[in-house]
Structure formats: C-alpha cells, structure tokens
Design a protein around this motif. Structure first.
Motif, PDB file in Angstrom:
ATOM      1  N   GLN A   1     -19.663  28.158  -5.102  1.00 41.68           N
ATOM      2  CA  GLN A   1     -18.838  28.378  -3.915  1.00 41.68           C
ATOM      3  C   GLN A   1     -18.334  29.808  -3.908  1.00 41.68           C
ATOM      4  N   ARG A   2     -17.932  30.275  -2.707  1.00 42.29           N
ATOM      5  CA  ARG A   2     -17.350  31.608  -2.597  1.00 42.29           C
ATOM      6  C   ARG A   2     -16.452  31.683  -1.372  1.00 42.29           C
ATOM      7  N   ARG A   3     -15.496  32.638  -1.418  1.00 42.01           N
ATOM      8  CA  ARG A   3     -14.628  32.928  -0.278  1.00 42.01           C
ATOM      9  C   ARG A   3     -14.802  34.394   0.101  1.00 42.01           C
ATOM     10  N   VAL A   4     -14.891  34.649   1.409  1.00 40.71           N
ATOM     11  CA  VAL A   4     -15.169  35.988   1.917  1.00 40.71           C
ATOM     12  C   VAL A   4     -14.059  36.409   2.875  1.00 40.71           C
ATOM     13  N   LEU A   5     -13.565  37.645   2.724  1.00 41.40           N
ATOM     14  CA  LEU A   5     -12.517  38.162   3.601  1.00 41.40           C
ATOM     15  C   LEU A   5     -13.061  38.458   4.996  1.00 41.40           C
ATOM     16  N   LEU A   6     -12.275  38.097   6.026  1.00 37.80           N
ATOM     17  CA  LEU A   6     -12.667  38.385   7.401  1.00 37.80           C
ATOM     18  C   LEU A   6     -12.218  39.777   7.824  1.00 37.80           C
ATOM     19  N   SER A   7     -11.060  40.231   7.345  1.00 38.91           N
ATOM     20  CA  SER A   7     -10.544  41.557   7.663  1.00 38.91           C
ATOM     21  C   SER A   7      -9.900  42.139   6.409  1.00 38.91           C
ATOM     22  N   PRO A   8      -9.686  43.473   6.357  1.00 34.44           N
ATOM     23  CA  PRO A   8      -9.145  44.096   5.143  1.00 34.44           C
ATOM     24  C   PRO A   8      -7.821  43.463   4.704  1.00 34.44           C
TER      25      PRO A   8
ATOM     26  N   GLY B   1      -9.552  31.523  10.586  1.00 35.38           N
ATOM     27  CA  GLY B   1      -8.842  32.750  10.929  1.00 35.38           C
ATOM     28  C   GLY B   1      -7.436  32.813  10.367  1.00 35.38           C
ATOM     29  N   LYS B   2      -6.745  31.678  10.299  1.00 37.51           N
ATOM     30  CA  LYS B   2      -5.376  31.664   9.804  1.00 37.51           C
ATOM     31  C   LYS B   2      -5.308  32.085   8.342  1.00 37.51           C
ATOM     32  N   ALA B   3      -6.353  31.838   7.609  1.00 36.13           N
ATOM     33  CA  ALA B   3      -6.384  32.191   6.186  1.00 36.13           C
ATOM     34  C   ALA B   3      -7.094  33.519   5.942  1.00 36.13           C
TER      35      ALA B   3
ATOM     36  N   GLY C   1      -1.429  17.392   5.773  1.00 36.94           N
ATOM     37  CA  GLY C   1      -0.271  18.265   5.687  1.00 36.94           C
ATOM     38  C   GLY C   1      -0.453  19.455   4.762  1.00 36.94           C
ATOM     39  N   GLN C   2      -1.600  19.581   4.131  1.00 41.61           N
ATOM     40  CA  GLN C   2      -1.834  20.688   3.206  1.00 41.61           C
ATOM     41  C   GLN C   2      -2.667  21.779   3.877  1.00 41.61           C
ATOM     42  N   GLY C   3      -2.574  22.986   3.338  1.00 42.00           N
ATOM     43  CA  GLY C   3      -3.419  24.083   3.801  1.00 42.00           C
ATOM     44  C   GLY C   3      -3.074  24.568   5.194  1.00 42.00           C
TER      45      GLY C   3
ATOM     46  N   SER D   1      -5.152  24.309   7.874  1.00 40.77           N
ATOM     47  CA  SER D   1      -5.665  23.397   8.889  1.00 40.77           C
ATOM     48  C   SER D   1      -6.306  22.207   8.190  1.00 40.77           C
ATOM     49  N   SER D   2      -6.386  21.082   8.882  1.00 39.97           N
ATOM     50  CA  SER D   2      -6.940  19.876   8.273  1.00 39.97           C
ATOM     51  C   SER D   2      -8.438  20.051   7.975  1.00 39.97           C
ATOM     52  N   ASP D   3      -9.156  20.773   8.858  1.00 42.06           N
ATOM     53  CA  ASP D   3     -10.589  20.977   8.642  1.00 42.06           C
ATOM     54  C   ASP D   3     -10.840  21.885   7.436  1.00 42.06           C
ATOM     55  N   ASP D   4     -10.071  22.968   7.345  1.00 42.30           N
ATOM     56  CA  ASP D   4     -10.230  23.880   6.219  1.00 42.30           C
ATOM     57  C   ASP D   4      -9.902  23.169   4.910  1.00 42.30           C
ATOM     58  N   GLU D   5      -8.861  22.374   4.922  1.00 46.73           N
ATOM     59  CA  GLU D   5      -8.450  21.690   3.693  1.00 46.73           C
ATOM     60  C   GLU D   5      -9.462  20.615   3.291  1.00 46.73           C
ATOM     61  N   ALA D   6     -10.057  19.937   4.275  1.00 48.87           N
ATOM     62  CA  ALA D   6     -11.070  18.917   3.965  1.00 48.87           C
ATOM     63  C   ALA D   6     -12.285  19.561   3.309  1.00 48.87           C
ATOM     64  N   LEU D   7     -12.735  20.697   3.865  1.00 49.02           N
ATOM     65  CA  LEU D   7     -13.887  21.376   3.267  1.00 49.02           C
ATOM     66  C   LEU D   7     -13.528  21.921   1.887  1.00 49.02           C
TER      67      LEU D   7
END
Length: 354
Positions: A299-306, A279-281, A217-219, A221-227
């Motif tokens: 770890q790092r997070r990268v933007l998909l669009s501006p 994509g949702k994030a 129920g968090q995040g 998507s379940s896959d994104d939250e698991a990772l």
C-alpha cells in the motif's frame, strides 16, 4: 492472442479499436459476468470460476464488438475496470494455495516500510522519509514462540536543505529482536488464532457493511476510512485466501475507487494500483495487487498538494511484504525488545514505565 483480438477476427470488416477501448471492453464484460454471479448472497469459495469460452458464437462476438465500438455504453468505465481487476484478484486468491508450514517450520513475513517524519523549524515544518525492514517468524503451532527481527529506521529521502538537516539530526533508529509466545510482543495480547476480519461475513456487501459499522465516526469520511480499514487488514499478514478475496470484493463496492496505475512497481514487485482520492486528507491512498495471483503487494499514500516541505505527488508512506516458509528463526530476543534492554517495567497491556 488476447480474447478480443480473437473475436475481432471473426469479422474482417470491423475497424480495429485502439488498446484503451479493448481494455474497457474486456473490463465491462468481466464486470457484467461478475455482477450476474453477485446477484445472490453467497460465500466466496462457492463462486464459480469465470472463464472465457474459446468457441463463442458469432452473436456473442458481435455483442462484444458492439461494446468496444460504442465505448461501453451503460457502464462506468473506471468502476467496471476496478470491479474487473478486484474480482479477478479475488478469484485468483481463492485458486492460490496458502503457504503450508510444517512442524518445526515458520511462516516468514519480510516487510519494508517507508514513513514520513515532520519537524517544526523557524521557516515552517519540514519533512523527510525513513525506511525500515523487518522479518516476522510465525511458528507452525501459533501458540509457540514468535520471533520478530526489527531493523532500525534510517533516512530514505529528503526534500531540500532544511529537510536534509532535519534528517541528519534525527536520532539513530534502534534494531530489535523480539521473542514471545503466541506473538504477545511488548506485553500485548497473544496474536495466535483467527483475526477479527476472519470472523466476519464473506459476502462483499455484508462485509463492507460490517466494516462501515466498525469504523463509523472515524477518519475524514466513511468511504476513506472503509478503504483504509481494508488496506490495513490486508497488510496484516498472514491473511487467509478466503478473507483476502472477500476484502477485494468489498473494496470494489466503495464509491470513487479507481485504477491509478495498471503497472505500479512497489519495492521491485509490479501490480495494479487501485485507490481513492480524499481531498479532505490531501492524500490518495492506494493498494497494489497482482490480479494473476491474488497477492496483496502493498500500500501507499500520495500527497495531492505540497505539505510540510514535500511536493505534490510525494509518496509519503508505503509498505510492501512477501511471505515464504523458513526452517529456522533467529536465536535470542526478549518479549519486549529494546524496552527490556532499557530496563523498562510493564505497567499494563502494552504499557511501560521507563
């Protein structure tokens, strides 16, 4: 000489495949071997080490050559490559000896972290990045006093005139020296003893199921939250080799996890970036590992669009850490750091009135 080159030389009439085909072939073979070993539940330490046999038969050589020549029919190239890297990292983690901290010594964890800050302006939101470093000293007896030297955050990167102006107006960060028995900083609970992750199953599928239950129920998507949970847990040093190994294997089971960069450099250290696009994030999150040692580099997070003035492809947050053994820790410090300096009063667990 790599293994597939050695095998190819047993047949001189075979047209040499290109490097990408070699990589896919090796990944597929490693994945097949790892899958056979994973068929039955077992604890990670009991997993036999995967080794190449130099004296492989010509029949085995022909099988490998066939796999390379046919672009690994029957295998998902990306998935098998991810499984290979993470399985190799898991095996290396088990082989690697954790740092030994003797009486009177400290496990020192140096961390560098970059984060984005967004402010509202007349022309819309604007963002800039800040960077901070800190050092955590954990005593051999974890019930003794831990020391946390926290550096002040300062501007790291900007994105145009508005971003530069926002960064220039930002209040100066505060450096702190925090000291507390058992690591109970800021009126929190003691951090000594095993973490929750260390009490969970080490069989990869069972571990992933437990993580999915924990994050249900968090995040977005379940896959994104698991990772995310796996990466966050790996980021919380110290993490025993067995737990780190199991988390790598569990990450390989998450759908759409791919190799993003096979030579990713983060804060001067190079490894393999493995991540998942959500994509949702509007982000792709990655963990960088060293398959040769089993080390979690960061770890790092990268933007998909501006977004908020930052262009697509911007790394909006990253952390990297290294671990050593130290004979000393900084002197001084209080349990609540800057909170004590400002005269704040503890009103509850990690709660203050200032």
């Amino acid at each position: 000489m790599d293994e597939l080159t050695l095998l190819r030389e047993t047949r001189i009439d075979v047209t040499p495949p290109d490097q990408s085909a070699l990589d896919r072939g090796r990944a597929a073979l490693l994945h097949a071997a790892a899958t056979e070993q994973a068929a039955q539940p077992r604890r990670v330490p009991a997993r036999p080490k995967l080794r190449w046999a130099v004296g492989m038969s010509l029949a085995a050589a022909a099988v490998v050559t066939g796999l390379v020549a046919t672009s690994i029919v029957g295998f998902g190239t990306t998935d098998s490559a991810v499984a290979s890297v993470l399985h190799e990292s898991a095996e290396a983690a088990i082989r690697t000896t954790d740092p030994v901290v003797g009486p009177g010594q400290y496990l020192r964890i140096d961390t560098t972290a970059v984060n984005s800050t967004t402010t509202a302006g007349n022309d819309g939101d604007t963002s800039y990045l800040t960077i901070a470093t800190d050092s955590l000293f954990i005593p051999a007896n974890q019930g003794d006093e831990w020391v946390w030297a926290r550096g002040a955050a300062k501007p790291y990167a900007t994105f145009g005139t508005a971003s530069e102006a926002a960064a220039a107006k930002a209040p100066a960060g505060t450096a702190e020296l925090v000291r507390a028995a058992g690591g109970a900083f800021y009126a929190g609970s003691p951090r000594s003893g095993p973490t929750e992750a260390e009490t969970w199953p080490t069989e990869p599928r069972a571990l992933l199921a437990a993580i999915r239950d924990e994050t249900a129920g968090q995040g977005v998507s379940s896959d994104d939250e698991a990772l995310t949970y796996i990466i966050d847990t790996l980021s919380r040093n110290p993490m025993p080799a067995e737990t780190r190994s199991a988390l790598y294997e569990a990450a390989a089971l998450i759908p759409d996890v791919e190799i993003q960069d096979d030579r990713a450099t983060l804060n001067g250290r190079t490894g393999v970036a493995i991540g998942r696009t959500e994509g949702k994030a509007n982000t792709r999150q990655e963990m960088i590992v060293d398959p040769s040692t089993g080390d979690f580099i960061g770890q790092r997070r990268v933007l998909l669009s501006p977004e908020s003035g930052m262009p697509a492809g911007t790394t909006t947050t990253w952390t990297s850490s290294s671990t050593t053994v130290s004979d000393t820790a900084p002197e001084g410090g209080t349990p609540n750091g800057a909170m004590d300096d400002e005269g704040c009063v503890v009103t509850g667990v990690s709660e203050f009135q200032c």
